[in-house]
Scaffold this motif. Structure first.
Motif, PDB file in Angstrom:
ATOM      1  N   ALA A  76      -1.556   5.207   5.752  1.00 30.75           N
ATOM      2  CA  ALA A  76      -2.069   6.439   6.360  1.00 30.75           C
ATOM      3  C   ALA A  76      -1.119   7.062   7.382  1.00 30.75           C
ATOM      4  CB  ALA A  76      -3.442   6.180   6.977  1.00 30.75           C
ATOM      5  N   PRO A  77      -0.565   6.298   8.346  1.00 29.15           N
ATOM      6  CA  PRO A  77       0.335   6.950   9.316  1.00 29.15           C
ATOM      7  C   PRO A  77       1.561   7.575   8.666  1.00 29.15           C
ATOM      8  CG  PRO A  77      -0.407   4.813  10.127  1.00 29.15           C
ATOM      9  CD  PRO A  77      -0.809   4.891   8.689  1.00 29.15           C
ATOM     10  N   ARG A  78       2.162   6.870   7.701  1.00 26.29           N
ATOM     11  CA  ARG A  78       3.328   7.414   7.022  1.00 26.29           C
ATOM     12  C   ARG A  78       2.961   8.667   6.231  1.00 26.29           C
ATOM     13  NH1 ARG A  78       8.286   8.916   7.260  1.00 26.29           N
ATOM     14  NH2 ARG A  78       9.155   9.328   5.192  1.00 26.29           N
ATOM     15  N   ALA A  79       1.788   8.632   5.583  1.00 27.33           N
ATOM     16  CA  ALA A  79       1.344   9.791   4.811  1.00 27.33           C
ATOM     17  C   ALA A  79       1.124  10.998   5.719  1.00 27.33           C
ATOM     18  CB  ALA A  79       0.066   9.451   4.048  1.00 27.33           C
ATOM     19  N   ALA A  80       0.632  10.776   6.925  1.00 25.80           N
ATOM     20  CA  ALA A  80       0.431  11.875   7.873  1.00 25.80           C
ATOM     21  C   ALA A  80       1.762  12.515   8.241  1.00 25.80           C
ATOM     22  CB  ALA A  80      -0.286  11.372   9.118  1.00 25.80           C
ATOM     23  N   LEU A  81       2.766  11.692   8.475  1.00 31.66           N
ATOM     24  CA  LEU A  81       4.086  12.229   8.802  1.00 31.66           C
ATOM     25  C   LEU A  81       4.677  12.979   7.614  1.00 31.66           C
ATOM     26  CD1 LEU A  81       6.503  12.510  10.707  1.00 31.66           C
ATOM     27  CD2 LEU A  81       7.323  10.300   9.869  1.00 31.66           C
ATOM     28  N   VAL A  82       4.504  12.435   6.421  1.00 28.75           N
ATOM     29  CA  VAL A  82       4.984  13.113   5.216  1.00 28.75           C
ATOM     30  C   VAL A  82       4.357  14.497   5.099  1.00 28.75           C
ATOM     31  CG1 VAL A  82       4.790  13.118   2.688  1.00 28.75           C
ATOM     32  CG2 VAL A  82       5.599  11.073   3.869  1.00 28.75           C
ATOM     33  N   ALA A  83       3.060  14.583   5.352  1.00 24.72           N
ATOM     34  CA  ALA A  83       2.374  15.871   5.269  1.00 24.72           C
ATOM     35  C   ALA A  83       2.988  16.875   6.246  1.00 24.72           C
ATOM     36  CB  ALA A  83       0.889  15.680   5.556  1.00 24.72           C
TER      37      ALA A  83
ATOM     38  N   GLU B  61       8.020   8.523  -2.608  1.00 26.95           N
ATOM     39  CA  GLU B  61       8.225   7.430  -1.663  1.00 26.95           C
ATOM     40  C   GLU B  61       7.469   6.161  -2.044  1.00 26.95           C
ATOM     41  OE1 GLU B  61       7.940   8.172   2.438  1.00 26.95           O
ATOM     42  OE2 GLU B  61       9.079  10.043   2.378  1.00 26.95           O
ATOM     43  N   GLY B  62       6.840   6.181  -3.218  1.00 25.32           N
ATOM     44  CA  GLY B  62       6.139   4.996  -3.693  1.00 25.32           C
ATOM     45  C   GLY B  62       4.816   4.739  -2.997  1.00 25.32           C
ATOM     46  N   ILE B  63       4.207   5.760  -2.432  1.00 28.03           N
ATOM     47  CA  ILE B  63       2.916   5.620  -1.752  1.00 28.03           C
ATOM     48  C   ILE B  63       1.813   6.060  -2.707  1.00 28.03           C
ATOM     49  CG2 ILE B  63       1.486   6.400   0.174  1.00 28.03           C
ATOM     50  CD1 ILE B  63       4.022   6.785   1.797  1.00 28.03           C
ATOM     51  N   GLY B  64       0.981   5.110  -3.108  1.00 30.72           N
ATOM     52  CA  GLY B  64      -0.095   5.410  -4.032  1.00 30.72           C
ATOM     53  C   GLY B  64      -1.136   6.316  -3.404  1.00 30.72           C
ATOM     54  N   HIS B  65      -1.684   7.217  -4.209  1.00 29.38           N
ATOM     55  CA  HIS B  65      -2.681   8.150  -3.690  1.00 29.38           C
ATOM     56  C   HIS B  65      -3.432   8.791  -4.840  1.00 29.38           C
ATOM     57  CE1 HIS B  65       0.770  10.672  -4.740  1.00 29.38           C
ATOM     58  NE2 HIS B  65      -0.107  11.652  -4.915  1.00 29.38           N
ATOM     59  N   ASP B  66      -4.564   9.367  -4.548  1.00 29.04           N
ATOM     60  CA  ASP B  66      -5.270  10.223  -5.489  1.00 29.04           C
ATOM     61  C   ASP B  66      -5.952  11.330  -4.698  1.00 29.04           C
ATOM     62  OD1 ASP B  66      -8.339   9.443  -5.179  1.00 29.04           O
ATOM     63  OD2 ASP B  66      -7.194   7.581  -5.160  1.00 29.04           O
ATOM     64  N   ARG B  67      -6.335  12.344  -5.422  1.00 25.08           N
ATOM     65  CA  ARG B  67      -6.907  13.529  -4.778  1.00 25.08           C
ATOM     66  C   ARG B  67      -8.428  13.475  -4.841  1.00 25.08           C
ATOM     67  NH1 ARG B  67      -4.318  19.430  -5.532  1.00 25.08           N
ATOM     68  NH2 ARG B  67      -6.064  20.726  -4.893  1.00 25.08           N
ATOM     69  N   ARG B  68      -9.071  13.758  -3.695  1.00 23.01           N
ATOM     70  CA  ARG B  68     -10.527  13.687  -3.639  1.00 23.01           C
ATOM     71  C   ARG B  68     -11.065  14.836  -2.792  1.00 23.01           C
ATOM     72  NH1 ARG B  68     -11.744   7.220  -2.505  1.00 23.01           N
ATOM     73  NH2 ARG B  68     -10.345   6.403  -4.136  1.00 23.01           N
ATOM     74  N   ALA B  69     -12.375  15.084  -2.945  1.00 22.45           N
ATOM     75  CA  ALA B  69     -13.034  16.057  -2.088  1.00 22.45           C
ATOM     76  C   ALA B  69     -13.019  15.539  -0.659  1.00 22.45           C
ATOM     77  CB  ALA B  69     -14.466  16.289  -2.548  1.00 22.45           C
ATOM     78  N   ARG B  70     -12.795  16.440   0.263  1.00 22.72           N
ATOM     79  CA  ARG B  70     -12.696  16.050   1.664  1.00 22.72           C
ATOM     80  C   ARG B  70     -14.081  15.821   2.268  1.00 22.72           C
ATOM     81  NH1 ARG B  70      -9.327  19.667   6.028  1.00 22.72           N
ATOM     82  NH2 ARG B  70      -9.597  18.336   7.870  1.00 22.72           N
TER      83      ARG B  70
END
Length: 450
Positions: free
Chosen positions: A199-206, A245-254
């Protein structure tokens, strides 16, 4: 690295208008002071609002030695010092660096992170966000690209209770019920679901993807909401970067927020885990700040609602009551029914040259009229907070719905509000007053409109 990212993917939206600015971001910090009518102003970023007692004491000493002795809480849980003497910047930076409050000079203005202030204390959240807070702050300070963020760009870490989900942050990380986290950009209704560890890395990526989009647009947008892009384009770009960056994710309703953005920790004892107080107009005298540090058992947590949470693990009811009495005795709000919880204001006169009125004095003098909002009118406006502003800029205006009370050019004030139940596109409810003493009547007028 951000510099290697392609910008071809970013397409302008036909329904949004990019913000065009002819100047750089002048948001104040501790190394870049702002010249105000009452002296220089410094804004100290406090990620998550978390201060050790020692750091709080250093801030008080800096305000006493270099400024007017008071400390002001912002709507992002940061601290401002006012009335600073000319040429004090180097000494201020030295004091803050020694206390660990200035870990990176190149990043000092962009460490804008709010976090659920009761996280890990009251058992209500899905996860203690403190590890996220430490990791994100460290990642920000290690990112060369992140230095280009505006001093207004905001990260929010929500522990799953939804208290920060509606705060209007640029990047919101929210704990999910399955143990993961949602990462959302701006007010989009979709989010990227990642593991809690990522999560922290994903926030910075965003945030870095936002910067790339700004460069590609040729604008100088400071916030996600100011960037005109095709629907969901920024989220898709962030997803591509995570994949790279090899970070697994999927898209969902917020997940929606579960509380009003105007809400915060209720003043009083939070079980045996913490004490919560509200600071009237966010303004703390030296005496009030000193009493907070004396009651604190290890740290202080400043909230985005201009309050303070003091963790008190294992405190007995008698100990909590004694501490709350001490805090109330110096003017801090410990009563959950206090009208102060629904009143905010910018600095106004005499601190700001652009202000048309002493809005803090007027807000204080009309405090009793605030109960009018809770006593009459449509349900959508009952209990809605008021925010007093000396001009249309509405500096320090918190997120969320509220009644704006703005000083008018020809004297008096103009009130404006939109109730949650009003039809989309309908005219806002407005009223004008010549004198603050007419506030109760004006509030009754706009809240009773059907």
């Amino acid at each position: 690295m951000l510099a290697a990212m392609s910008t071809a993917a970013f397409r302008p939206s036909s329904q949004a208008t990019a913000v065009s600015r002819d100047r750089g971001d002048a948001c104040p910090g501790t190394l870049r002071l702002h010249a105000a009518d009452d002296g220089a102003l410094a804004r100290v970023r406090i990620p998550g609002g978390v201060l050790t007692v020692r750091q709080a004491e250093v801030l008080a000493e800096a305000a006493r030695r270099l400024g007017d002795g008071e400390l002001h809480l912002t709507s992002r849980g940061n601290v401002q010092m006012r009335g600073l003497a000319d040429g004090c910047g180097a000494e201020l930076a030295e004091l803050l660096t020694a206390a660990g409050l200035l870990p990176s000079r190149g990043h000092e203005r962009i460490r804008n992170i709010v976090a659920s202030p009761l996280s890990g204390l009251d058992g209500r959240g899905l996860r203690d966000v403190r590890p996220w807070l430490s990791a994100l702050d460290a990642a920000l300070c290690a990112s060369e690209a992140a230095q280009a963020l505006s001093g207004r760009f905001l990260f929010a870490l929500d522990d799953g209770r939804g208290d920060l989900a509606g705060l209007g942050a640029d990047v919101t990380v929210r704990a999910a019920a399955d143990g993961g986290a949602q990462v959302a950009l701006g007010n989009a209704d979709q989010a990227l679901h990642v593991s809690a560890q990522d999560a922290p890395r994903a926030a910075l990526v965003a945030a870095e993807v936002f910067l790339a989009a700004v460069r590609a647009s040729g604008t100088h947008a400071w916030r996600v909401a100011e960037l005109a892009l095709a629907d969901d384009e920024l989220l898709r770009s962030a997803g591509r970067r995570l994949t790279a960056e090899g970070i697994g994710h999927d898209r969902r309703a917020r997940e929606p927020g579960t509380t009003s953005p105007a809400d915060g920790p209720v003043p009083g004892a939070v079980g045996d885990a913490a004490l919560s107080v509200h600071v009237p107009l966010g303004r703390l005298s030296a005496l009030q700040w000193r009493e907070l540090t004396r009651v604190a058992t290890g740290e202080l947590r400043l909230t985005p609602w201009r309050g303070v949470v003091l963790p008190t693990p294992g405190a007995t009811p008698a100990q909590a009551a004694e501490s709350l009495a001490r805090l109330a005795a110096v003017g801090l709000v410990t009563d959950p029914a206090s009208p102060w919880l629904r009143v905010g204001a910018c600095i106004g006169r005499p601190g700001c040259a652009k202000s048309r009125a002493d809005v803090r004095a007027d807000a204080t003098g009309t405090l009793g009229a605030v109960d009018t909002v809770g006593a009459v009118g449509t349900a959508g406006l009952r209990g809605l907070p008021l925010y007093w502003s000396g001009c249309e800029r509405r500096c320090g205006h918190p997120g969320g719905e509220r009644i704006d009370v703005v000083a008018a050019p020809d004297g008096g004030y103009r009130l404006c509000a939109t109730a949650p139940g009003d039809e989309p596109g309908s005219e806002p409810r407005t009223a004008s007053i010549d004198d603050p003493s007419q506030l109760a009547t004006a509030l009754a007028t706009i809240t009773s409109r059907t």
